[in-house]
Design a protein around this motif. Structure first.
Motif, PDB file in Angstrom:
ATOM      1  N   LEU A  48       0.829  -1.212   0.000  1.00 13.18           N
ATOM      2  CA  LEU A  48       0.000   0.000   0.000  1.00 13.18           C
ATOM      3  C   LEU A  48       0.864   1.263   0.000  1.00 13.18           C
ATOM      4  N   LEU A  49       1.922   1.263   0.800  1.00  9.80           N
ATOM      5  CA  LEU A  49       2.801   2.437   0.853  1.00  9.80           C
ATOM      6  C   LEU A  49       3.546   2.638  -0.465  1.00  9.80           C
ATOM      7  N   HIS A  50       3.914   1.551  -1.108  1.00  8.18           N
ATOM      8  CA  HIS A  50       4.580   1.660  -2.407  1.00  8.18           C
ATOM      9  C   HIS A  50       3.630   2.284  -3.431  1.00  8.18           C
ATOM     10  N   ALA A  51       2.388   1.816  -3.444  1.00  8.94           N
ATOM     11  CA  ALA A  51       1.395   2.382  -4.364  1.00  8.94           C
ATOM     12  C   ALA A  51       1.162   3.859  -4.048  1.00  8.94           C
ATOM     13  N   ALA A  52       1.143   4.207  -2.768  1.00  4.37           N
ATOM     14  CA  ALA A  52       0.965   5.611  -2.369  1.00  4.37           C
ATOM     15  C   ALA A  52       2.119   6.461  -2.879  1.00  4.37           C
ATOM     16  N   SER A  53       3.337   5.943  -2.764  1.00  8.37           N
ATOM     17  CA  SER A  53       4.487   6.737  -3.222  1.00  8.37           C
ATOM     18  C   SER A  53       4.466   6.909  -4.742  1.00  8.37           C
ATOM     19  N   LEU A  54       4.035   5.891  -5.482  1.00  9.82           N
ATOM     20  CA  LEU A  54       3.917   6.040  -6.935  1.00  9.82           C
ATOM     21  C   LEU A  54       2.932   7.158  -7.277  1.00  9.82           C
ATOM     22  N   LEU A  55       1.818   7.214  -6.548  1.00  9.12           N
ATOM     23  CA  LEU A  55       0.808   8.244  -6.804  1.00  9.12           C
ATOM     24  C   LEU A  55       1.348   9.637  -6.495  1.00  9.12           C
ATOM     25  N   VAL A  56       2.030   9.781  -5.379  1.00  7.12           N
ATOM     26  CA  VAL A  56       2.558  11.085  -4.962  1.00  7.12           C
ATOM     27  C   VAL A  56       3.668  11.561  -5.894  1.00  7.12           C
ATOM     28  N   GLU A  57       4.479  10.638  -6.369  1.00  5.39           N
ATOM     29  CA  GLU A  57       5.628  10.993  -7.200  1.00  5.39           C
ATOM     30  C   GLU A  57       5.292  11.102  -8.684  1.00  5.39           C
ATOM     31  N   ALA A  58       4.036  10.898  -9.047  1.00  2.26           N
ATOM     32  CA  ALA A  58       3.629  10.942 -10.459  1.00  2.26           C
ATOM     33  C   ALA A  58       3.617  12.386 -10.952  1.00  2.26           C
ATOM     34  N   ASP A  59       4.716  12.780 -11.592  1.00  2.13           N
ATOM     35  CA  ASP A  59       4.843  14.170 -12.037  1.00  2.13           C
ATOM     36  C   ASP A  59       4.704  14.331 -13.560  1.00  2.13           C
ATOM     37  N   THR A  60       4.381  13.240 -14.244  1.00  2.00           N
ATOM     38  CA  THR A  60       4.108  13.299 -15.683  1.00  2.00           C
ATOM     39  C   THR A  60       2.830  12.485 -15.940  1.00  2.00           C
TER      40      THR A  60
END
Length: 180
Positions: A48-60
């Motif tokens: 869950l935390l990995h998926a959260a970080s992907l969402l937060v870091e999605a800059d494109t």
């Protein structure tokens, strides 16, 4: 959708923190949840935390699409394992998680229509972080409870010392978790 990687064989009984980190290197969050039946707390929380970080870091837009796809597959897997009779979660918890899975699905579909709004990515990320935090807090509470019981038994099951045993157990578990 992104191509799924082949899962490597892992057991839920191995050292959770190390295994969770290794699993993320080769598995998607959905594959982890399907393997653990949402019962290996640390591994599921890491997914869950990995998926959260992907969402937060999605800059494109490409990263956002990847993050949304990853997160949606994770929540579909969560919803799938909640329907499994072998899943030991409380029925109220299951119902709440199913409702969150529905919200994640609807929000993901809305987020991918037109331009992807950052606030929707943040909303989905926060859900994942809160669920992971809840899983880990529940795990810690169970560990403290088990340790307090062990202390109580070791001391001959004395009456009126519950708080002392609980506080000692909390201290021991906190030290154990800090030194991992």
């Amino acid at each position: 959708m992104a191509k799924r990687k082949t899962a490597t064989a892992k057991t839920a009984d191995a050292a959770p923190s190390l295994e969770a980190a290794e699993a993320l290197a080769t598995d998607t969050g959905a594959e982890i949840v399907l393997k653990t039946n949402f019962a290996a707390i640390e591994q599921d929380a890491v997914a869950l935390l990995h998926a959260a970080s992907l969402l937060v870091e999605a800059d494109t837009p490409e990263k956002a699409n990847h993050a949304l796809d990853h997160n949606l597959r994770l929540w579909v897997a969560i919803k799938t394992v909640l329907q499994n009779e072998e899943n030991t979660l409380d029925s109220e918890v299951k119902a709440n998680l199913r409702n969150l899975a529905q919200y994640v699905t609807v929000t993901t579909m809305e987020a991918t229509q037109g331009s992807i709004e950052a606030r929707k990515l943040v909303s989905l990320s926060r859900i994942n972080m809160h669920i992971a935090e809840g899983l880990l807090h529940g795990q810690k509470s169970r560990m403290v409870q088990e340790r307090a019981y062990e202390i109580w038994e070791r001391e001959g099951r004395p009456d009126g010392r519950e708080m002392d045993h609980w506080l000692r157990a909390e201290g021991e578990i906190a030290e154990l978790l800090t030194n991992r």
